[in-house]
Design a protein around this motif. Structure first.
Motif, mmCIF file in Angstrom:
data_model
loop_
_atom_site.group_PDB
_atom_site.id
_atom_site.type_symbol
_atom_site.label_atom_id
_atom_site.label_comp_id
_atom_site.label_asym_id
_atom_site.label_seq_id
_atom_site.Cartn_x
_atom_site.Cartn_y
_atom_site.Cartn_z
ATOM 1 N N VAL A 29 42.801 32.459 33.174
ATOM 2 C CA VAL A 29 42.983 32.591 33.960
ATOM 3 C C VAL A 29 42.723 33.341 34.944
ATOM 4 O O VAL A 29 41.690 33.092 35.552
ATOM 5 C CB VAL A 29 44.765 31.758 34.819
ATOM 6 C CG1 VAL A 29 44.785 31.243 36.308
ATOM 7 C CG2 VAL A 29 44.789 30.438 33.528
ATOM 8 N N CYS A 33 39.801 33.675 38.119
ATOM 9 C CA CYS A 33 39.910 34.580 39.933
ATOM 10 C C CYS A 33 38.988 35.119 40.317
ATOM 11 O O CYS A 33 39.240 35.203 41.600
ATOM 12 C CB CYS A 33 41.412 34.451 39.930
ATOM 13 S SG CYS A 33 43.155 33.597 39.022
ATOM 14 N N ARG A 37 38.741 29.434 42.659
ATOM 15 C CA ARG A 37 39.215 29.496 43.288
ATOM 16 C C ARG A 37 40.449 28.793 41.547
ATOM 17 O O ARG A 37 39.265 27.306 41.413
ATOM 18 C CB ARG A 37 40.120 28.235 44.117
ATOM 19 C CG ARG A 37 39.089 29.213 45.916
ATOM 20 C CD ARG A 37 39.291 28.701 46.809
ATOM 21 N NE ARG A 37 40.693 28.850 47.212
ATOM 22 C CZ ARG A 37 40.701 27.795 48.640
ATOM 23 N NH1 ARG A 37 39.891 26.680 49.403
ATOM 24 N NH2 ARG A 37 42.036 27.732 48.740
ATOM 25 N N VAL A 38 41.225 28.997 41.270
ATOM 26 C CA VAL A 38 41.747 28.064 40.060
ATOM 27 C C VAL A 38 42.870 27.257 40.169
ATOM 28 O O VAL A 38 43.588 27.934 41.231
ATOM 29 C CB VAL A 38 41.746 28.603 39.340
ATOM 30 C CG1 VAL A 38 42.512 28.637 38.104
ATOM 31 C CG2 VAL A 38 40.547 30.391 39.109
ATOM 32 N N CYS A 39 42.676 26.496 39.087
ATOM 33 C CA CYS A 39 44.152 25.675 39.139
ATOM 34 C C CYS A 39 43.988 25.430 37.513
ATOM 35 O O CYS A 39 42.901 24.274 37.549
ATOM 36 C CB CYS A 39 43.633 23.778 39.981
ATOM 37 S SG CYS A 39 45.111 22.843 40.491
ATOM 38 N N LEU A 146 48.891 39.020 39.902
ATOM 39 C CA LEU A 146 48.105 37.008 41.136
ATOM 40 C C LEU A 146 49.075 36.447 41.768
ATOM 41 O O LEU A 146 50.637 37.460 42.092
ATOM 42 C CB LEU A 146 47.847 36.623 39.691
ATOM 43 C CG LEU A 146 46.801 36.712 38.966
ATOM 44 C CD1 LEU A 146 45.957 36.421 38.155
ATOM 45 C CD2 LEU A 146 45.517 37.624 39.816
ATOM 46 N N PRO A 148 50.146 33.326 42.177
ATOM 47 C CA PRO A 148 50.070 31.296 42.436
ATOM 48 C C PRO A 148 50.475 30.773 43.419
ATOM 49 O O PRO A 148 52.190 31.284 42.888
ATOM 50 C CB PRO A 148 50.673 31.406 40.651
ATOM 51 C CG PRO A 148 51.640 32.585 40.469
ATOM 52 C CD PRO A 148 50.931 33.528 41.205
ATOM 53 N N LEU A 187 44.828 30.135 43.312
ATOM 54 C CA LEU A 187 45.626 29.913 42.575
ATOM 55 C C LEU A 187 46.481 28.877 42.236
ATOM 56 O O LEU A 187 47.529 28.873 43.426
ATOM 57 C CB LEU A 187 46.132 31.319 41.928
ATOM 58 C CG LEU A 187 46.257 31.273 40.171
ATOM 59 C CD1 LEU A 187 46.115 30.225 39.739
ATOM 60 C CD2 LEU A 187 47.250 32.271 39.571
#
Length: 234
Positions: A29, A33, A37-39, A146, A148, A187
């Motif tokens: 993950v 990043c 943009r990460v889900c 990060l 999240p 994130l």
């Protein structure tokens, strides 16, 4: 400039089967990043949901306590192994897991008292593993520096109908994720497998529910990439 492309990464239960695998997932993950943009959509740790559902049988009180002890021990072992990686986040993770165990005790003891497992209760029980895995993953990502944001499926995955085989309300899901997408963060961690009915009640998406959650999130976010990870190398 931060990345604008969106990537949805769903990790199955085998990918989250132990501490080493959680670290691998967090590393993957973190790498993602850098470009997106990460889900992240998380399943329960392998075997946890089956444990809690007790093979479809309604537990008596003693059995319920044994199931909850198994739930606690599975996650406590992972958190202990990750204590150095979690650093100052370890206490928050343990508090989140304790809260989920308390919810599980209320639900399972209620089933034991009634000697039945109503579908609405089973849907709540079956969500606990995803919520627990997501709590660990959020803590691990925070420990890596990060930021999240935990997305509660009850608020963001709007569903209706059968508590154990709910149907998504896509316009509501799209509206919710549009607001998420407009935020500056990049994130998000979303437990898979369940959603909410608009009145705060948990409903399950049924078999393959975590994959379904990932597909719904990808569609609502207009993701450039959807990845389904069934396993990672620990």
């Amino acid at each position: 400039m931060p990345p604008s492309a969106i990537r949805v990464m769903k990790f199955g239960g085998t990918s989250l089967a132990g501490a080493d695998r959680f670290v691998t997932v967090a590393d993957l993950v973190g790498q993602a990043c850098a470009t997106h943009r990460v889900c992240v959509v998380a399943s329960a740790m392998a075997g946890v949901t089956n444990l809690l559902l007790h093979g479809g049988r309604v537990p008596n009180r003693e059995e319920a306590d044994r199931l909850l002890l198994g739930f606690r021990d599975r996650h406590a072992e992972v958190v202990a192994d990750l204590s150095r990686d979690l650093g100052p986040e370890v206490d928050a993770v343990r508090e989140a897991l304790d809260a989920l165990e308390t919810i599980g005790r209320r639900l399972l003891h209620g089933m034991a008292l009634l000697e039945e497992g109503p579908p609405s209760v089973l849907a709540q029980v079956s969500s606990l593993g995803e919520r627990a895995a997501s709590a660990i993953l959020v803590g691990l990502l925070k420990a890596q520096g990060l930021a999240p944001r935990y997305l509660d499926p009850v608020a963001h995955i709007r569903v209706e109908g059968d508590p154990l085989q709910a149907r998504p309300r896509m316009p509501d899901i799209e509206a919710s994720f549009a607001a998420v997408k407009a935020e500056p963060g990049g994130l998000w961690v979303l437990p898979g497998f369940f959603g909410g009915d608009g009145q705060g009640r948990i409903l399950s998406l049924g078999r393959g529910g975590s994959d379904h959650s990932a597909a719904l999130a990808a569609a609502a976010l207009g993701a450039d990439l959807l990845e389904i990870w069934t396993d990672v190398d620990g």
